[in-house]
Design a protein around this motif. Structure first.
Motif, PDB file in Angstrom:
ATOM      1  N   HIS A  19      -6.744   1.270   2.226  1.00 29.61           N
ATOM      2  CA  HIS A  19      -5.281   1.226   2.365  1.00 29.61           C
ATOM      3  C   HIS A  19      -4.712   2.225   1.356  1.00 29.61           C
ATOM      4  O   HIS A  19      -5.179   2.309   0.221  1.00 29.61           O
ATOM      5  CB  HIS A  19      -4.764  -0.183   2.063  1.00 29.61           C
ATOM      6  CG  HIS A  19      -3.271  -0.296   2.120  1.00 29.61           C
ATOM      7  ND1 HIS A  19      -2.485  -0.363   0.987  1.00 29.61           N
ATOM      8  CD2 HIS A  19      -2.413  -0.326   3.167  1.00 29.61           C
ATOM      9  CE1 HIS A  19      -1.213  -0.446   1.348  1.00 29.61           C
ATOM     10  NE2 HIS A  19      -1.141  -0.432   2.661  1.00 29.61           N
ATOM     11  N   ASP A  21      -1.035   4.132  -0.129  1.00 31.49           N
ATOM     12  CA  ASP A  21       0.423   3.994  -0.157  1.00 31.49           C
ATOM     13  C   ASP A  21       0.998   4.898  -1.251  1.00 31.49           C
ATOM     14  O   ASP A  21       0.548   4.871  -2.397  1.00 31.49           O
ATOM     15  CB  ASP A  21       0.751   2.518  -0.461  1.00 31.49           C
ATOM     16  CG  ASP A  21       2.239   2.222  -0.388  1.00 31.49           C
ATOM     17  OD1 ASP A  21       2.625   1.367   0.418  1.00 31.49           O
ATOM     18  OD2 ASP A  21       3.018   2.833  -1.140  1.00 31.49           O
ATOM     19  N   ALA A 113       1.086   2.700   9.043  1.00 30.48           N
ATOM     20  CA  ALA A 113       1.780   1.410   8.925  1.00 30.48           C
ATOM     21  C   ALA A 113       3.255   1.580   8.624  1.00 30.48           C
ATOM     22  O   ALA A 113       4.070   0.759   9.024  1.00 30.48           O
ATOM     23  CB  ALA A 113       1.110   0.560   7.857  1.00 30.48           C
ATOM     24  N   GLU A 117       2.546   4.770   4.241  1.00 27.17           N
ATOM     25  CA  GLU A 117       1.500   3.778   4.062  1.00 27.17           C
ATOM     26  C   GLU A 117       0.566   3.805   5.259  1.00 27.17           C
ATOM     27  O   GLU A 117       1.022   3.883   6.393  1.00 27.17           O
ATOM     28  CB  GLU A 117       2.195   2.421   3.970  1.00 27.17           C
ATOM     29  CG  GLU A 117       1.283   1.266   3.801  1.00 27.17           C
ATOM     30  CD  GLU A 117       2.041  -0.055   3.939  1.00 27.17           C
ATOM     31  OE1 GLU A 117       3.288  -0.046   4.052  1.00 27.17           O
ATOM     32  OE2 GLU A 117       1.366  -1.090   3.964  1.00 27.17           O
ATOM     33  N   TYR A 119      -3.592   2.572   6.890  1.00 27.38           N
ATOM     34  CA  TYR A 119      -4.925   1.985   6.779  1.00 27.38           C
ATOM     35  C   TYR A 119      -5.896   2.955   7.437  1.00 27.38           C
ATOM     36  O   TYR A 119      -5.589   3.527   8.497  1.00 27.38           O
ATOM     37  CB  TYR A 119      -5.007   0.669   7.539  1.00 27.38           C
ATOM     38  CG  TYR A 119      -4.168  -0.442   6.973  1.00 27.38           C
ATOM     39  CD1 TYR A 119      -4.681  -1.306   6.014  1.00 27.38           C
ATOM     40  CD2 TYR A 119      -2.863  -0.646   7.417  1.00 27.38           C
ATOM     41  CE1 TYR A 119      -3.917  -2.339   5.499  1.00 27.38           C
ATOM     42  CE2 TYR A 119      -2.087  -1.671   6.907  1.00 27.38           C
ATOM     43  CZ  TYR A 119      -2.624  -2.513   5.951  1.00 27.38           C
ATOM     44  OH  TYR A 119      -1.854  -3.534   5.448  1.00 27.38           O
ATOM     45  N   LYS A 159      -7.964  -5.621   6.306  1.00 24.81           N
ATOM     46  CA  LYS A 159      -6.649  -5.050   6.017  1.00 24.81           C
ATOM     47  C   LYS A 159      -5.924  -5.783   4.889  1.00 24.81           C
ATOM     48  O   LYS A 159      -5.391  -5.145   3.984  1.00 24.81           O
ATOM     49  CB  LYS A 159      -5.784  -5.068   7.291  1.00 24.81           C
ATOM     50  CG  LYS A 159      -6.197  -4.003   8.277  1.00 24.81           C
ATOM     51  CD  LYS A 159      -5.511  -4.161   9.614  1.00 24.81           C
ATOM     52  CE  LYS A 159      -4.061  -3.748   9.556  1.00 24.81           C
ATOM     53  NZ  LYS A 159      -3.446  -3.793  10.915  1.00 24.81           N
ATOM     54  N   ILE A 160      -5.916  -7.092   4.930  1.00 24.78           N
ATOM     55  CA  ILE A 160      -5.161  -7.812   3.888  1.00 24.78           C
ATOM     56  C   ILE A 160      -5.740  -7.542   2.507  1.00 24.78           C
ATOM     57  O   ILE A 160      -5.007  -7.271   1.553  1.00 24.78           O
ATOM     58  CB  ILE A 160      -5.076  -9.345   4.188  1.00 24.78           C
ATOM     59  CG1 ILE A 160      -4.342 -10.096   3.072  1.00 24.78           C
ATOM     60  CG2 ILE A 160      -6.430 -10.001   4.315  1.00 24.78           C
ATOM     61  CD1 ILE A 160      -2.885 -10.135   3.228  1.00 24.78           C
ATOM     62  N   LYS A 163      -4.929  -4.028   1.368  1.00 20.42           N
ATOM     63  CA  LYS A 163      -3.522  -3.888   0.958  1.00 20.42           C
ATOM     64  C   LYS A 163      -3.294  -4.513  -0.416  1.00 20.42           C
ATOM     65  O   LYS A 163      -2.597  -3.942  -1.262  1.00 20.42           O
ATOM     66  CB  LYS A 163      -2.597  -4.543   2.002  1.00 20.42           C
ATOM     67  CG  LYS A 163      -1.137  -4.238   1.768  1.00 20.42           C
ATOM     68  CD  LYS A 163      -0.282  -4.806   2.889  1.00 20.42           C
ATOM     69  CE  LYS A 163       1.199  -4.766   2.552  1.00 20.42           C
ATOM     70  NZ  LYS A 163       1.854  -3.490   2.838  1.00 20.42           N
ATOM     71  N   THR A 166      -4.589  -2.266  -3.105  1.00 20.83           N
ATOM     72  CA  THR A 166      -3.654  -1.180  -3.437  1.00 20.83           C
ATOM     73  C   THR A 166      -2.574  -1.686  -4.381  1.00 20.83           C
ATOM     74  O   THR A 166      -2.175  -1.009  -5.324  1.00 20.83           O
ATOM     75  CB  THR A 166      -2.982  -0.630  -2.159  1.00 20.83           C
ATOM     76  OG1 THR A 166      -4.000  -0.112  -1.315  1.00 20.83           O
ATOM     77  CG2 THR A 166      -1.994   0.471  -2.479  1.00 20.83           C
ATOM     78  N   ARG A 167      -2.117  -2.885  -4.109  1.00 17.89           N
ATOM     79  CA  ARG A 167      -1.077  -3.484  -4.957  1.00 17.89           C
ATOM     80  C   ARG A 167      -1.586  -3.538  -6.395  1.00 17.89           C
ATOM     81  O   ARG A 167      -0.865  -3.229  -7.336  1.00 17.89           O
ATOM     82  CB  ARG A 167      -0.796  -4.882  -4.411  1.00 17.89           C
ATOM     83  CG  ARG A 167       0.396  -5.584  -4.982  1.00 17.89           C
ATOM     84  CD  ARG A 167       0.625  -6.852  -4.150  1.00 17.89           C
ATOM     85  NE  ARG A 167       1.632  -7.700  -4.742  1.00 17.89           N
ATOM     86  CZ  ARG A 167       1.384  -8.652  -5.622  1.00 17.89           C
ATOM     87  NH1 ARG A 167       0.141  -8.871  -6.019  1.00 17.89           N
ATOM     88  NH2 ARG A 167       2.358  -9.385  -6.105  1.00 17.89           N
ATOM     89  N   LYS A 170      -1.617  -0.036  -8.118  1.00 11.99           N
ATOM     90  CA  LYS A 170      -0.341   0.658  -8.359  1.00 11.99           C
ATOM     91  C   LYS A 170       0.063   0.660  -9.821  1.00 11.99           C
ATOM     92  O   LYS A 170      -0.167  -0.342 -10.489  1.00 11.99           O
ATOM     93  CB  LYS A 170       0.773  -0.011  -7.531  1.00 11.99           C
ATOM     94  CG  LYS A 170       0.991   0.744  -6.264  1.00 11.99           C
ATOM     95  CD  LYS A 170       2.150   0.224  -5.474  1.00 11.99           C
ATOM     96  CE  LYS A 170       2.220   0.930  -4.160  1.00 11.99           C
ATOM     97  NZ  LYS A 170       2.534   2.347  -4.185  1.00 11.99           N
ATOM     98  N   PRO A 195       1.666 -10.719   3.323  1.00 17.38           N
ATOM     99  CA  PRO A 195       2.659 -10.309   4.313  1.00 17.38           C
ATOM    100  C   PRO A 195       2.874 -11.488   5.269  1.00 17.38           C
ATOM    101  O   PRO A 195       1.921 -12.157   5.650  1.00 17.38           O
ATOM    102  CB  PRO A 195       1.986  -9.139   5.043  1.00 17.38           C
ATOM    103  CG  PRO A 195       0.671  -8.910   4.393  1.00 17.38           C
ATOM    104  CD  PRO A 195       0.409  -9.974   3.400  1.00 17.38           C
TER     105      PRO A 195
END
Ligand code: DCP
Ligand code: CA
Length: 418
Positions: A19, A21, A113, A117, A119, A159-160, A163, A166-167, A170, A195
């Motif tokens: 992922h 972003d 996405a 962003e 995937y 995917k989850i 993601k 990535t969080r 950051k 999400p």
């Protein structure tokens, strides 16, 4: 507590999902083009006393509590020293295109996405690369070098988890979640990280003393179902890091929409229809570029008190031409628009139920001319710019908005959905 259900994620063939972003996207573009903004609190979306909300803000501004979606006036109150810029959507879009172009070099499985962003799935690329980790890092470097913006990258088996990785990464980092680390990784995260758990759901869950993801594991599936309906099953799985969702690659887009918030609330019928015509035109262009026809057209309107209404129509013949989309959009809009209510702050048009081909029925054979007209229009616009050919209705917007060098009008908030 052990993470229930984790055992069945391990029986699956392991996927490798990356992922990616961009950090503080719109703000980073502004800083790149004007380095004197570097290191300063920056808010993108409008000037301090204008109506509307921040599209985003730099990390320096976030320290003051400013965030995207916050009314500009409130941003100003929290951080009066911030620099405010209106922003330029077409500019950001060109950065976004460059970003996706790079990503498509690495794998055919790319889900765009949002504007900044994506995937990427490498499960099918086993023969191609000796190390997926190295590829992920390489993509990060290339985006930073060639797009010039800071980017965060997460890698995991679905995917989850990617993601959420990535969080964690950051801003500007890379984080790869190793198999077996899922439980520890998820345990302490706030429920808002998932999400699908929006503000309303959060309030409900916090009342039940559920704050962290580990707290969610205590709730039986039946409770989640009674709270969230069919979404309950998905939350049960996602909170445990189990996610079978495939990537929505380009060909699988479900809908395209174009919408805008007005500079000032609008009541004038002609001006509303002018916006609707322009948005229909932009939607038609996207549909043709992506080679889709929409079988359902939907119109959305938001009143100044934020009440939002929409209306949709299923069409016997799928469409991708401006005049056909507009004809339906106008009808729907006039049906749903309640003139006795307040002024409007937003209108939007959406095309969904996308199909790749259509058969013109006998009765509609003569309408082939619409199709030829659209093709001619595309050719002229390719050479001379989008605003080189506009319908009478759309031209009215020239009195309200500036043009972006023939590429289109600079609306207040252009749609971010694809
Ligand atoms: N955006 C917007 N309105 C919102 C949210 C976002 O116009 N309510 C725009 C501005 C953002 C871009 O979309 O720059 C990307 O959104 P993100 O949620 O990814 O936020 P940022 O990239 O700005 O920050 P982050 O580093 O948290 O990803
Ligand atoms: Ca981002």
């Amino acid at each position: 507590m052990r993470l229930p259900g984790a055992q069945f994620s391990s029986c699956q063939k392991r996927r490798y999902i990356v992922h990616i972003d961009l950090d503080a996207f719109f703000a980073s573009v502004e800083v790149l083009l004007n380095p004197s903004l570097k290191g300063k609190p920056l808010v993108v979306g409008g000037l301090p006393h204008e109506r509307g909300v921040a599209a985003t803000c730099s990390y320096e501004a976030r320290k003051y509590g400013v965030h995207s979606g916050m009314p500009l006036r409130e941003c100003y109150k929290l951080c009066p020293e911030a620099i405010f810029v209106r922003g330029n959507y077409h500019l950001y879009q060109s950065f976004s295109e460059k970003f996706f172009q790079i990503l498509h070099d690495y794998t055919p499985d790319v889900e765009e996405a949002s504007l900044d962003e994506a995937y990427l799935e490498f499960t099918r690329c086993g023969q191609l690369y000796s190390s997926f980790t190295e590829v992920a890092k390489d993509i990060k470097c290339r985006v930073e070098r060639e797009v010039g913006l800071s980017v965060s990258v997460g890698a995991a088996s679905n995917k989850i988890l990617a993601k959420l990785a990535t969080r964690r990464a950051k801003p500007g980092g890379f984080f790869e979640l190793q198999p077996g680390e899922e439980e520890e990784f998820l345990r302490e995260l706030d429920i808002s990280a998932i999400p699908g758990i929006g503000p309303k759901a959060q309030v409900m869950l916090r009342l039940l003393n559920v704050h962290k993801i580990a707290d969610l594991w205590r709730l039986p599936l039946a409770t989640l179902r009674s709270l969230f309906g069919v979404m309950g099953d998905e939350l049960y799985l996602l909170s445990r890091g189990i996610d079978y969702r495939p990537l929505q690659t380009r060909g699988k887009s479900e809908s395209f929409s174009r919408e805008t918030t007005f500079l000032q609330d609008v009541w004038d019928r002609d001006l509303l229809l002018a916006h609707l015509a322009y948005l229909s035109d932009r939607l038609a262009l996207t549909l043709r570029q992506e080679k889709f026809y929409a079988q359902v057209i939907e119109v959305k309107a938001r009143y100044s008190d934020f009440k939002t209404v929409s209306k949709r129509r299923f069409l016997s013949m799928p469409v991708q031409e401006m005049n056909r989309i507009y004809r339906v959009a106008e009808e729907l809009f006039l049906e749903l628009w309640d003139k006795s209510r307040l002024t409007l702050r937003l209108v939007g048009v959406k095309g969904s139920r996308l199909v790749e081909e259509r058969h013109l029925s006998l009765f509609e054979f003569y309408q082939e001319k619409d199709e030829r007209l659209s093709q001619a229009l595309d050719r002229v616009r390719e050479r001379y710019g989008f605003t080189a050919v506009l319908t009478g209705r759309e031209k009215m917007l020239g009195e309200v908005y500036e043009e972006d060098k023939g590429r289109g009008f600079i609306l207040k908030t252009a749609s971010l959905t694809r």
